[in-house]
Scaffold this motif. Structure first.
Motif, mmCIF file in Angstrom:
data_model
loop_
_atom_site.group_PDB
_atom_site.id
_atom_site.type_symbol
_atom_site.label_atom_id
_atom_site.label_comp_id
_atom_site.label_asym_id
_atom_site.label_seq_id
_atom_site.Cartn_x
_atom_site.Cartn_y
_atom_site.Cartn_z
ATOM 1 N N GLU A 36 0.827 -1.205 0.000
ATOM 2 C CA GLU A 36 0.000 0.000 0.000
ATOM 3 C C GLU A 36 0.867 1.263 0.000
ATOM 4 O OE1 GLU A 36 -3.269 0.313 -0.107
ATOM 5 O OE2 GLU A 36 -4.121 -1.632 0.453
ATOM 6 N N MET A 37 1.929 1.257 0.788
ATOM 7 C CA MET A 37 2.830 2.403 0.834
ATOM 8 C C MET A 37 3.503 2.617 -0.521
ATOM 9 S SD MET A 37 4.504 1.607 4.584
ATOM 10 C CE MET A 37 5.861 2.769 4.394
ATOM 11 N N SER A 38 3.938 1.527 -1.137
ATOM 12 C CA SER A 38 4.602 1.616 -2.442
ATOM 13 C C SER A 38 3.666 2.187 -3.492
ATOM 14 C CB SER A 38 5.091 0.235 -2.878
ATOM 15 O OG SER A 38 6.006 -0.305 -1.951
ATOM 16 N N GLU A 39 2.448 1.708 -3.498
ATOM 17 C CA GLU A 39 1.455 2.189 -4.473
ATOM 18 C C GLU A 39 1.181 3.676 -4.291
ATOM 19 O OE1 GLU A 39 -0.527 -2.261 -4.433
ATOM 20 O OE2 GLU A 39 -1.465 -0.607 -3.321
ATOM 21 N N ARG A 50 -0.537 -10.159 -8.621
ATOM 22 C CA ARG A 50 0.228 -8.976 -8.213
ATOM 23 C C ARG A 50 0.254 -7.946 -9.336
ATOM 24 N NH1 ARG A 50 3.406 -6.788 -4.499
ATOM 25 N NH2 ARG A 50 2.759 -8.412 -3.065
ATOM 26 N N PHE A 51 0.462 -8.369 -10.555
ATOM 27 C CA PHE A 51 0.481 -7.423 -11.667
ATOM 28 C C PHE A 51 -0.893 -6.794 -11.890
ATOM 29 C CE2 PHE A 51 4.685 -8.894 -12.827
ATOM 30 C CZ PHE A 51 5.238 -7.784 -13.465
ATOM 31 N N ALA A 52 -1.949 -7.577 -11.700
ATOM 32 C CA ALA A 52 -3.293 -7.026 -11.855
ATOM 33 C C ALA A 52 -3.579 -6.002 -10.756
ATOM 34 C CB ALA A 52 -4.326 -8.158 -11.827
ATOM 35 N N ARG A 53 -3.166 -6.319 -9.521
ATOM 36 C CA ARG A 53 -3.352 -5.368 -8.421
ATOM 37 C C ARG A 53 -2.612 -4.067 -8.713
ATOM 38 N NH1 ARG A 53 -3.855 -4.812 -2.614
ATOM 39 N NH2 ARG A 53 -2.508 -3.087 -1.980
ATOM 40 N N TRP A 54 -1.374 -4.187 -9.182
ATOM 41 C CA TRP A 54 -0.565 -3.015 -9.515
ATOM 42 C C TRP A 54 -1.266 -2.165 -10.577
ATOM 43 C CZ3 TRP A 54 2.168 -2.676 -14.382
ATOM 44 C CH2 TRP A 54 3.064 -1.611 -14.482
ATOM 45 N N ALA A 55 -1.843 -2.813 -11.575
ATOM 46 C CA ALA A 55 -2.538 -2.084 -12.642
ATOM 47 C C ALA A 55 -3.722 -1.291 -12.093
ATOM 48 C CB ALA A 55 -3.009 -3.060 -13.722
ATOM 49 N N GLU A 92 -9.429 -0.478 -14.879
ATOM 50 C CA GLU A 92 -10.663 -1.123 -14.429
ATOM 51 C C GLU A 92 -10.554 -2.627 -14.646
ATOM 52 O OE1 GLU A 92 -15.509 -1.037 -15.249
ATOM 53 O OE2 GLU A 92 -14.158 0.311 -16.348
ATOM 54 N N CYS A 93 -10.692 -3.377 -13.562
ATOM 55 C CA CYS A 93 -10.600 -4.833 -13.643
ATOM 56 C C CYS A 93 -11.982 -5.409 -13.897
ATOM 57 C CB CYS A 93 -10.010 -5.407 -12.357
ATOM 58 S SG CYS A 93 -9.775 -7.197 -12.409
ATOM 59 N N LYS A 94 -12.154 -6.076 -15.043
ATOM 60 C CA LYS A 94 -13.455 -6.650 -15.394
ATOM 61 C C LYS A 94 -13.455 -8.163 -15.239
ATOM 62 C CE LYS A 94 -14.509 -2.885 -18.603
ATOM 63 N NZ LYS A 94 -14.849 -2.496 -19.999
ATOM 64 N N ALA A 121 -2.786 -4.324 -19.370
ATOM 65 C CA ALA A 121 -3.204 -2.922 -19.463
ATOM 66 C C ALA A 121 -2.342 -2.049 -18.549
ATOM 67 C CB ALA A 121 -4.673 -2.782 -19.096
ATOM 68 N N GLY A 122 -1.947 -2.588 -17.401
ATOM 69 C CA GLY A 122 -1.062 -1.845 -16.503
ATOM 70 C C GLY A 122 0.307 -1.622 -17.126
ATOM 71 N N ILE A 123 0.849 -2.651 -17.769
ATOM 72 C CA ILE A 123 2.151 -2.523 -18.424
ATOM 73 C C ILE A 123 2.075 -1.492 -19.555
ATOM 74 C CG2 ILE A 123 3.920 -3.739 -19.752
ATOM 75 C CD1 ILE A 123 3.066 -6.295 -18.191
#
Length: 390
Positions: free
Chosen positions: A217-220, A305-310, A317-319, A328-330
């Motif tokens: 959370e801090m990193s984000e 983890r990658f989806a959370r980061w995105a 938006e995660c569908k 999409a995050g990358i």
């Protein structure tokens, strides 16, 4: 979360005109003979160096100077600084500049109290047990060297060897951080600093360690802050709020508070070091080229983890389809770095596809043939990642 020890001994003096406290702080920490180490001209032209010198003179402290620190700092200047420190009896080093000047100063600090070749430390032939105390007047928020225990030096051999060293003996005693000193940074240099600090967080964020929600959370939050203020700083270079937030973010990105309790990766930094060693490109520009390619190669290692980061960093938006979300995050990262003027391909960086075999050969020399922790990588993997960056 893993067991950890966290040590951050640096005293920070943050805000406007803090560089004017240079002499006072040196006196506080008992400096008698100081080496001022700086870069190739900007600190002189801006008048910053003279201001620092005046504060040191006012405290009656003796000093000598060594300029010439360059991006991707090299061993020749380190040797010069070591010889100077030994000859003059220097007992404190003040680095005035960005990560290059500070990293060079760190190498001088450990080499000046060592009987052998300072490169022994970077070649894993010796362990640093002491160093001349050093401090910083920061002019570029990027590398985080104003707080970290790390430095990176290039040995100008054939081929050039760019290697990092982590030792607590070189953590700065104090760092003076005035965001106003960043006003004159060219847009590209500001952007490279942004890529550098974001990459420091990525190397810690993408981990296989479980139960690290707080640090995630801090990193984000730091990443979102950088993403918000980077375009503002580039468009409005004298915007103090933007510069101040980026300056402190650069420190937080590399003081390791965002890396405690977890396995860290650092594979992308190793991949990048070979590019900046071969082409002498800015470290941040090299990271902007390497990191999206690394992500595309490893994201299936932990799709969650990658989806959370995105979602948390980029607002994707995660569908329900985690792979689409991760990709999409990358893409959002690539779009952002392109928008602030950073290269994201070999061609844009000035690297060449035909050089990849030679680059991999030196990477093997520096790593022993395997590296990274998020996903174990070998030289075949490295070649594929470089090709993705093409």
């Amino acid at each position: 979360m893993n067991n950890f020890t966290f040590h951050r001994p640096t005293e920070f003096i943050f805000g406007k005109d803090t560089e004017l406290q240079s002499g006072k702080m040196l006196k506080k920490y008992g400096a008698k003979k100081v080496l001022i180490h700086y870069g190739t001209g900007s600190v002189v032209k801006s008048g910053l160096l003279q201001k620092v010198e005046d504060t040191i003179k006012a405290e009656g402290i003796t000093y000598i100077k060594l300029g010439g620190a360059v991006p991707n700092p090299v061993d020749s200047l380190v040797y010069e600084g070591i010889e100077l420190c030994k000859k003059e009896g220097v007992d404190f080093i003040l680095a005035v500049g960005g990560g290059s000047a500070i990293d060079s100063a760190k190498a001088i600090a450990i080499g000046a109290v060592y009987d052998g070749d300072f490169w022994d430390f970077y070649d894993n032939k010796a362990v640093s047990e002491k160093a001349i105390p050093l401090a910083t007047v920061l002019t570029i928020p990027a590398a985080g060297s104003e707080v970290s225990n790390s430095s990176v030096i290039t040995k100008m051999s054939n081929p050039p060897l760019k290697r990092g060293l982590n030792t607590d003996t070189t953590r700065p005693v104090f760092s003076l951080m005035n965001p106003e000193l960043n006003y004159t940074l060219p847009p590209f240099q500001t952007a490279c600093g942004v890529a550098d600090m974001m990459s420091h967080i990525f190397e810690r964020y993408f981990t296989n360690t479980k139960g690290v929600r707080l640090i995630d959370e801090m990193s984000e939050a730091v990443l979102r802050t950088v993403i918000k203020y980077a375009p503002i700083a580039i468009k409005e270079p004298n915007n103090y709020e933007a510069r101040a937030n980026l300056t402190w973010a650069g420190m937080l990105a590399h003081d390791d508070s965002l890396g405690v309790g977890r396995e860290q990766d650092w594979g992308s930094h190793l991949l990048e070091h070979e590019l900046s060693a071969m082409y002498n490109v800015a470290h941040g520009a090299g990271l902007a080229t390497v990191f999206p390619a690394w992500m595309l190669y490893v994201y299936k290692q932990d799709m969650d983890r990658f989806a959370r980061w995105a979602v948390k960093v980029w607002g994707v938006e995660c569908k329900g389809n985690k792979e689409e979300t991760a990709l999409a995050g990358i893409q959002a990262l690539k779009d952002f770095w392109s928008s602030i003027g950073l290269p994201i391909t070999f061609e844009q960086l000035g690297a060449k596809k035909e050089d990849i075999p030679a680059i991999v050969d030196v990477l093997k020399l520096n790593t022993g043939g395997s590296f990274s922790s998020f996903m174990k990588l070998n030289m075949e993997d490295a070649a594929k990642i470089y090709n993705l960056a093409v």
